[in-house]
Design an enzyme around this catalytic site. Structure first.
Site, PDB file in Angstrom:
ATOM      1  N   HIS A   1       0.811  -1.167   0.044  1.00 37.95           N
ATOM      2  CA  HIS A   1       0.025  -0.133  -0.091  1.00 37.95           C
ATOM      3  C   HIS A   1       0.850   1.164   0.123  1.00 37.95           C
ATOM      4  CE1 HIS A   1      -3.729   2.386   1.098  1.00 37.95           C
ATOM      5  NE2 HIS A   1      -2.600   2.827   1.733  1.00 37.95           N
ATOM      6  N   GLU A   2       1.827   1.410   0.917  1.00 42.71           N
ATOM      7  CA  GLU A   2       2.656   2.577   1.152  1.00 42.71           C
ATOM      8  C   GLU A   2       3.689   2.602  -0.216  1.00 42.71           C
ATOM      9  OE1 GLU A   2       1.680   4.594   2.919  1.00 42.71           O
ATOM     10  OE2 GLU A   2       0.627   3.418   4.268  1.00 42.71           O
TER      11      GLU A   2
ATOM     12  N   HIS B   1       1.655   4.210  -2.977  1.00 44.98           N
ATOM     13  CA  HIS B   1       1.654   5.770  -3.075  1.00 44.98           C
ATOM     14  C   HIS B   1       3.084   6.436  -3.616  1.00 44.98           C
ATOM     15  CE1 HIS B   1      -2.089   6.370  -0.859  1.00 44.98           C
ATOM     16  NE2 HIS B   1      -1.606   5.998   0.181  1.00 44.98           N
TER      17      HIS B   1
ATOM     18  N   CYS C   1      -8.176   3.850  -2.884  1.00 48.06           N
ATOM     19  CA  CYS C   1      -9.143   2.969  -3.862  1.00 48.06           C
ATOM     20  C   CYS C   1     -10.273   2.819  -3.112  1.00 48.06           C
ATOM     21  CB  CYS C   1      -8.424   1.948  -4.318  1.00 48.06           C
ATOM     22  SG  CYS C   1      -9.483   0.955  -5.464  1.00 48.06           S
TER      23      CYS C   1
ATOM     24  N   CYS D   1      -8.951  -4.256  -2.848  1.00 46.47           N
ATOM     25  CA  CYS D   1      -7.701  -3.339  -3.443  1.00 46.47           C
ATOM     26  C   CYS D   1      -6.971  -3.139  -2.210  1.00 46.47           C
ATOM     27  CB  CYS D   1      -7.965  -2.406  -4.315  1.00 46.47           C
ATOM     28  SG  CYS D   1      -6.555  -1.544  -5.051  1.00 46.47           S
TER      29      CYS D   1
HETATM   30 ZN   LIG Z   1      -2.796   5.130   2.084  1.00 48.03          ZN
HETATM   31 ZN   LIG Z   2      -7.700  -0.161  -6.606  1.00 51.58          ZN
END
Ligand SMILES: [Zn+2]
Ligand SMILES: [Zn+2]
Length: 161
Positions: free
Chosen positions: A119-120, A123, A130, A135
């Protein structure tokens, strides 16, 4: 492009090794574990008894890498950001640095750490949050939300394929 993992303070080496291995599979990118640096006491809030995620990002951005890549800090300390009680991690959008905290991940640490790391890092590759709860780029406020999402990007965000 590579991902470099740096531990901030002491971090379980098995957790780091598993994370590196899992990140390589999901991101299809080379992952290298750099070693460990001390977590700057300047990042610590006595009032909150937590470390500032934003401060750690600034701290990470001063580290010079000899190769082009993303830098992921991993810490066992609890992190916060302005307006939030705690954060699992934080990153600079479309820039190099990200950090995740293992502090609240408890059991299932391997899969949860992977999700927060992907996730990070997402970014840092310019991805935003999302709406799709499965996701990996969906925002997680608690462990149930972490567990509800997969470690992969939805088709909309699937920039790696
Ligand atoms: Zn985030
Ligand atoms: Zn997504």
């Amino acid at each position: 492009m590579k991902v470099f993992i740096i531990s901030l303070g002491s971090v379980d080496s098995v957790v780091l090794k598993n994370l590196a291995e899992d990140l390589e599979k999901v991101l299809k990118i080379d992952v290298t574990i750099l070693g460990s640096i001390t977590l700057s006491e300047e990042a610590y809030s006595l009032e909150r008894e937590q470390y500032s995620g934003d401060f750690i990002l600034k701290y990470l951005s001063r580290i010079i890498l000899l190769e082009n890549g993303k830098l992921l800090g991993v810490t066992e300390e609890d992190l916060y950001a302005k307006g939030l009680n705690f954060i699992f991690g934080i990153a600079q959008i479309s820039e190099r640095n990200a950090v995740i905290s293992l502090n609240r991940l408890k059991d299932k640490i391997r899969e949860r750490a992977l999700k927060e790391a992907v996730h990070e890092l997402g970014h840092t590759f310019g991805l935003l949050h999302c709406e799709n709860k499965s996701c990996v780029m969906s925002f997680s406020n608690n462990l149930d939300e972490v567990d509800a999402k997969s470690s992969d990007f939805c088709s909309e965000h699937n920039f790696l394929r």
